[in-house]
Design an enzyme around this catalytic site. Structure first.
Site, PDB file in Angstrom:
ATOM      1  N   ASP A  49      11.643  -7.056  -2.105  1.00  0.00           N
ATOM      2  CA  ASP A  49      11.812  -8.433  -2.596  1.00  0.00           C
ATOM      3  C   ASP A  49      13.303  -8.745  -2.769  1.00  0.00           C
ATOM      4  O   ASP A  49      13.667  -9.872  -3.121  1.00  0.00           O
ATOM      5  CB  ASP A  49      10.999  -8.691  -3.883  1.00  0.00           C
ATOM      6  CG  ASP A  49      11.469  -7.863  -5.061  1.00  0.00           C
ATOM      7  OD1 ASP A  49      12.336  -6.995  -4.887  1.00  0.00           O
ATOM      8  OD2 ASP A  49      10.937  -8.084  -6.183  1.00  0.00           O
ATOM      9  N   ASP A  52       6.724  -4.762  -0.938  1.00  0.00           N
ATOM     10  CA  ASP A  52       7.185  -4.829  -2.333  1.00  0.00           C
ATOM     11  C   ASP A  52       6.463  -5.965  -3.049  1.00  0.00           C
ATOM     12  O   ASP A  52       6.566  -7.131  -2.639  1.00  0.00           O
ATOM     13  CB  ASP A  52       8.700  -5.109  -2.305  1.00  0.00           C
ATOM     14  CG  ASP A  52       9.402  -4.644  -3.546  1.00  0.00           C
ATOM     15  OD1 ASP A  52       8.752  -4.053  -4.434  1.00  0.00           O
ATOM     16  OD2 ASP A  52      10.622  -4.865  -3.632  1.00  0.00           O
ATOM     17  N   GLU A 107      16.036   3.635  -9.715  1.00  0.00           N
ATOM     18  CA  GLU A 107      17.187   2.752  -9.448  1.00  0.00           C
ATOM     19  C   GLU A 107      18.172   2.739 -10.619  1.00  0.00           C
ATOM     20  O   GLU A 107      17.787   2.514 -11.778  1.00  0.00           O
ATOM     21  CB  GLU A 107      16.687   1.325  -9.171  1.00  0.00           C
ATOM     22  CG  GLU A 107      17.831   0.346  -8.918  1.00  0.00           C
ATOM     23  CD  GLU A 107      17.421  -0.918  -8.180  1.00  0.00           C
ATOM     24  OE1 GLU A 107      16.241  -1.051  -7.806  1.00  0.00           O
ATOM     25  OE2 GLU A 107      18.303  -1.783  -7.973  1.00  0.00           O
TER      26      GLU A 107
HETATM   27  O1  KIV Z   1      13.674  -4.941  -3.184  1.00  0.00           O
HETATM   28  C1  KIV Z   1      14.261  -3.935  -2.804  1.00  0.00           C
HETATM   29  O2  KIV Z   1      14.945  -3.925  -1.775  1.00  0.00           O
HETATM   30  C2  KIV Z   1      14.131  -2.740  -3.614  1.00  0.00           C
HETATM   31  C3  KIV Z   1      15.062  -1.608  -3.324  1.00  0.00           C
HETATM   32  C4  KIV Z   1      16.409  -1.936  -3.787  1.00  0.00           C
HETATM   33  C5  KIV Z   1      14.565  -0.337  -3.896  1.00  0.00           C
HETATM   34  O3  KIV Z   1      13.328  -2.702  -4.489  1.00  0.00           O
END
Ligand code: KIV
Length: 262
Positions: free
Chosen positions: A42, A81, A179
């Site tokens: 996301d 995601d 993260e």
């Molecule tokens: O949304 C994304 O790209 C992520 C990564 C930074 C792990 O969650």
């Protein structure tokens, strides 16, 4: 790359490579480079849509980009995601939305949070939807943190993250993204769970690493966190190319005779 392959990587101590992608063109390039996993993150809210954070990204937008990536991917494992408010309000919502990602071609879904979401993870795992957890600086909670700040620095916070990692594993998560947490904490978390940990700003001891594609390629430079290593400088290359194009059109140097039809 399959979900069981991910677990095998951890057992074999082979580092897992993950990058984000949002379209078919980059998916093909990423696969040619042999990257193991593609995350349709996301983060597209920031790097593609130009927003300040990920909160406004919708299920419709995520499914669209997941279809583009999954349609082009042939070997890499594709993770979708789950965007803000697609799993927080109810377990029922969470399950249905996770299913929509698999219908769009993803092999697994990712959601943010620890103990607060373990019931969702358990329900998904029970019906065969592989779930990746996400702990530490979880961007969908940016307002609670007061900005994108390193998490897990204090003893209590670190213990909470260790407990969350264990809880996600017990609920059936297949991997966990860590993260922006201290490297030592990420190491303990990696040793505590049997499922792979994928770090981003979490030091070198995780079972794998993930970077946002546009950060890795040096395309996005509005904000470059300390943990980003740009492996290319594509923004500079693009700027140079576009400036030369403008100059040569204006000077009548493009197109040449050999670039014209007769
Ligand atoms: O949304 C994304 O790209 C992520 C990564 C930074 C792990 O969650």
């Amino acid at each position: 790359m399959t979900v069981p392959d991910l677990q095998k990587c951890k057992r074999d101590r082979r580092k897992i490579t993950v990058v984000t992608a949002y379209d078919a063109l980059f998916t093909r390039i990423i696969e040619q480079a042999g990257i193991d996993v593609i995350l349709v993150g996301d983060s597209l809210g920031v790097v593609v849509q130009g927003r300040a954070n990920t909160l406004s990204v919708t299920m419709g937008e995520m499914l669209y980009h997941t279809k583009l990536v999954a349609g082009a991917a042939q070997q890499s494992l594709v993770i979708g995601d789950m965007p803000f408010m697609s799993y927080q309000a109810s377990a029922d919502d969470a399950l249905r939305n996770a299913g929509r990602f698999l219908q769009a071609g993803a092999t697994a879904v990712k959601l943010e949070g620890g103990a607060a979401v373990t019931d969702r993870v358990e329900a998904m795992a029970k019906i065969g939807i592989p779930v990746v957890g996400h702990l530490g600086m979880t961007p969908q909670s940016v307002h609670q943190y007061g900005g994108f700040k390193v998490q897990g620095k204090g003893k209590d916070q670190a213990q909470q993250l260790l407990n969350d990692a264990k809880a996600l594993e017990n609920a059936g998560a297949v991997a966990i993204v860590l993260e922006a947490i201290p490297a030592e904490l990420a190491k303990s978390m990696t040793e505590t769970v049997e499922i792979p940990t994928i770090g981003i700003g979490a030091g070198p001891h995780c079972d794998g690493q993930v970077l946002v594609l546009y950060d890795l390629l040096g395309l996005f430079d509005d904000f470059v966190p300390k943990f980003v290593r740009p492996y290319a400088h594509l923004k500079a290359d693009a700027l140079e190319a576009l400036r030369r194009y403008k100059e040569e059109v204006e000077q009548g140097k493009f197109p040449s005779d050999s670039e014209s039809y007769h």
